[in-house]
Design a protein around this motif. Structure first.
Motif: not given
Length: 397
Positions: A287-292
């Motif tokens: 989910a880090g892709h969504l927060g980057a």
């Protein structure tokens, strides 16, 4: 001795019996006992007893079959010699008769001869195993002693690592481009390929660890990724780290509670707990892709796609690694030129390429199956690149 004076099994204790059941009178009669003698030199002559014609037995070939175990009409006194005499001897002749010649041949009955049985065909010889073919041991009751492909490869000096190949690499490239395109559209455009990435990660990690079917663990890990996505959308990119770490901590505690309720062996429970926590952690980290930063996600997705495709090319090992890293850095420079990153995209592309190669190596461990290649082999390069994309995006923004 006359017929009236023959041996009677029901005679009195003196060996004689008078007429009408009364003992004979007179004391001057000498009592004699006639029976078999133990003198081996004395062989008395056997005189057959004359019997009326009505009581004579027919010839042997005319006599019906007599059961040798049939009981007589009356119960005579027990005489051990009576059971040792051949058939066809009358009860009156048993105490006196001695057989000097061989017994007569058995009576032949009209019984059809059994048909000859055809001999069983000889079993076919077992095929000789080819010397070049891999040897497999016979099944045993104590377990299968056959070694695995990975153990055989190690014994032969070969590497047990099999790369996913070009087809999973092409699918990884497609998924990476979908992530890059979704990030360019916005958070909700990125959500669809991200959910697909998280599902492949949860399923592939359990199968990579040899745990299948593990529906409960897969569902639990995938639910953790969905919760992290929802938390990121709720709090925004500014609080992405808190949302990811909070979801990860809650899911580790939930996995621990569920494994404590399991009735499996302690070793199996510990193994399942580690696999579930690792799968949930990878799914949440994806989910880090969504927060980057969106520009960093675009560069990272394109760089991962170029890296895995270059790695799948039929090149020698060290050359393939160098070519893959150069492809990732070059794709990062090209993608960075399309947005605000510029030449910094080379650093993002190189870092994403290194993480993608690590994910490929994990998915290639110990002769994985095709299912692993089509799940973990596709998802792990992009999942492993998520922390690098997030951290570099925060640093370069």
């Amino acid at each position: 001795m006359s017929n009236d004076q023959q041996y009677d099994p029901y005679a009195n204790g003196h060996g004689q019996q008078g007429q009408q059941g009364h003992p004979q009178q007179g004391h001057d009669v000498t009592q004699t006992w006639e029976g078999q003698t133990w003198d081996t030199q004395f062989q008395p002559t056997v005189q057959p007893v004359a019997r009326p014609a009505a009581q004579q037995q027919p010839a042997a070939y005319e006599a019906p079959y007599q059961d040798p175990y049939a009981q007589p009409a009356y119960e005579p006194a027990y005489d051990a010699t009576a059971y040792l005499t051949p058939q066809g001897v009358t009860y009156e002749q048993q105490p006196h008769q001695q057989y000097a010649e061989a017994p007569a041949a058995p009576v032949a009955y009209d019984t059809p001869a059994p048909e000859p049985v055809a001999p069983a065909p000889a079993p076919a010889p077992a095929p000789v195993a080819d010397a070049a073919a891999p040897g497999w041991s016979s099944p045993t009751t104590s377990g299968n002693t056959r070694i695995t492909d990975a153990q055989r490869a190690r014994a032969e000096g070969r590497s047990p690592v099999i790369e996913p190949g070009f087809q999973p690499a092409a699918l990884t490239a497609v998924l990476g481009l979908l992530l890059a395109g979704g990030a360019a559209l916005g958070s909700y455009g990125l959500l669809v390929p991200l959910v697909l990435l998280q599902g492949l990660t949860a399923a592939g990690w359990f199968r990579l660890n040899g745990m299948w079917p593990a529906r409960q663990g897969i569902a639990l890990a995938f639910a953790g990724g969905l919760v992290a996505d929802a938390a990121l959308l709720a709090v925004g990119r500014e609080h992405a780290a808190a949302a990811i770490l909070g979801t990860l901590g809650a899911w580790v505690l939930l996995c621990l509670v569920l494994q404590l309720r399991s009735h499996a062996d302690p070793d199996e429970r510990m193994y399942g707990l580690m696999a579930t926590i690792a799968s949930a952690a990878l799914t949440v980290v994806a989910a880090g892709h969504l927060g980057a930063d969106p520009d960093t996600v675009v560069v990272g997705g394109i760089a991962v796609a170029a890296t895995v495709v270059a790695r799948a090319l039929p090149l020698p090992g060290p050359v393939s690694l160098i070519v893959a890293l150069l492809a990732g850095a070059g794709a990062g420079i090209a993608a960075g030129g399309l947005n605000d990153l510029g030449t910094s995209g080379a650093l993002v592309g190189l870092a994403a390429g290194v993480c993608a190669l690590i994910g490929l190596r994990v998915a290639s461990y110990d002769y994985p199956s095709r299912f692993v290649h089509m799940t973990a082999g596709i998802a792990l390069p992009l999942t492993a690149a998520a922390p690098a994309v997030y951290l570099l995006g925060r640093a370069l923004a």
